[in-house]
Structure formats: C-alpha cells, structure tokens
Design a protein around this motif. Structure first.
Motif, short mmCIF file in Angstrom:
data_model
loop_
_atom_site.label_atom_id
_atom_site.label_comp_id
_atom_site.label_asym_id
_atom_site.label_seq_id
_atom_site.Cartn_x
_atom_site.Cartn_y
_atom_site.Cartn_z
N GLU A 158 0.82 -1.21 0.00
CA GLU A 158 0.00 0.00 0.00
C GLU A 158 0.86 1.26 0.00
N GLU A 159 1.97 1.23 0.72
CA GLU A 159 2.88 2.38 0.72
C GLU A 159 3.53 2.55 -0.66
N HIS A 160 3.99 1.45 -1.22
CA HIS A 160 4.69 1.50 -2.51
C HIS A 160 3.78 1.95 -3.65
N TYR A 161 2.52 1.54 -3.60
CA TYR A 161 1.59 1.86 -4.68
C TYR A 161 0.58 2.95 -4.28
N HIS A 169 0.53 5.93 -4.92
CA HIS A 169 0.29 6.87 -6.03
C HIS A 169 -0.84 6.42 -6.96
N VAL A 170 -1.30 5.18 -6.85
CA VAL A 170 -2.42 4.71 -7.69
C VAL A 170 -3.64 4.33 -6.85
N LYS A 171 -3.65 4.77 -5.61
CA LYS A 171 -4.75 4.40 -4.70
C LYS A 171 -6.12 4.84 -5.24
N LYS A 172 -6.17 5.92 -5.98
CA LYS A 172 -7.44 6.47 -6.48
C LYS A 172 -8.04 5.65 -7.63
N PHE A 173 -7.27 4.73 -8.20
CA PHE A 173 -7.75 3.96 -9.35
C PHE A 173 -8.49 2.69 -8.92
N ILE A 214 -2.85 -4.66 -5.11
CA ILE A 214 -2.32 -4.99 -3.78
C ILE A 214 -2.46 -6.50 -3.52
N THR A 215 -3.60 -7.04 -3.87
CA THR A 215 -3.82 -8.49 -3.71
C THR A 215 -2.79 -9.27 -4.53
N GLY A 217 5.30 -9.80 -20.26
CA GLY A 217 4.20 -9.22 -19.49
C GLY A 217 2.84 -9.63 -19.99
N ASN A 218 1.85 -9.49 -19.10
CA ASN A 218 0.47 -9.87 -19.42
C ASN A 218 -0.49 -8.69 -19.51
N ASN A 219 -0.36 -7.71 -18.62
CA ASN A 219 -1.24 -6.53 -18.64
C ASN A 219 -0.58 -5.38 -17.89
N SER A 220 -1.35 -4.36 -17.54
CA SER A 220 -0.76 -3.15 -16.98
C SER A 220 -0.07 -3.34 -15.64
N TYR A 221 -0.55 -4.21 -14.78
CA TYR A 221 0.19 -4.40 -13.53
C TYR A 221 0.67 -5.84 -13.32
#
Length: 133
Positions: free
Chosen positions: A46-49, A51-55, A62-63, A106-110
C-alpha cells in the motif's frame, strides 16, 4: 554509480523468469548489489503503490503483489535507471516493444513482470523502503 530498485513481481517468480531477467541485467554489465526473496506485506504494498490508490485496480494490484514471493534487488551501474527503464519497456505490456522484458513476458498493466525505480529520488526512497538504510 547510480543504484535502482527492481522488484520481480509474483508472475515473474511463478513463471520462473527470475534467472532470465537477472541474466539480461548482467549482460548489460549491471551489478547486483543486494538481492532477497520474500512476500510483500500489505502495508509495504500500500505504501509502494500509494500513487495509484485512487484507481479502481488498486485493491486488485495490492492483492496480486502480496499473493506470493517477489524478488527484490538493488542494481548498480552508470546511468542504471535509464538503462533499466529502457530494458523493461512500457508499463502497459501491450505497448511494450518486443525485446523488452515487459514486451516479451508481461500480461497486462500491472501483471507486468517487473518494477523499476523511475528516478534517482524514487530509487533512494524505494531502496530504503525494501532494504532499509
């Protein structure tokens, strides 16, 4: 010499791509200064990401990032951040060029195999976050 943080994400570990990815970095004469394997805690994710919490995809990311082992490493070299960012390709794997790590695996955006710091300041913060000072 610059340093950067790399995280080989759960899909990279599960698909047994760690060796291939490390080999690519070593072929570029980048130095592995530290390496460790572990499961990212929810708090760290959660700390690392943050910056994308609003998405909408935040909770899924996170999961995913806490679902299984990741590989953390500190790479060092001249212009290492620029070199690594070029090697890994675009964040969205569908836009990443063939021959880049994300373009090839890669497979997708994250679910995009790998994270790399995008600036000297980010590298300093992220190395401290995952390896301590």
């Amino acid at each position: 010499m610059e340093q950067t943080l790399i995280i080989i994400k759960p899909d990279g570990v599960k698909r047994k791509l760690v060796g291939e990815i490390l080999q690519r970095f070593e072929r570029k004469q980048l130095i592995i200064r530290q390496l460790k394997v572990g499961i990212m805690t929810r708090d760290l994710a959660e700390e690392h990401y943050a910056h994308v919490k609003k998405f909408d995809f935040f909770e899924d990311m996170i999961t995913y990032m806490t679902s299984s082992e990741v590989v953390y490493l500190i790479l060092e070299g001249d212009s290492v951040i620029k070199t690594v960012r070029t090697m890994i390709g675009a964040t969205n794997c569908l836009e990443a060029a063939p021959g880049t790590i994300r373009g090839d695996y890669g497979n997708n955006s994250y679910h995009n195999i790998i994270h790399a710091s995008d600036s000297l300041e980010a590298a300093r913060i992220e190395i401290n976050r995952f390896f301590g000072s």
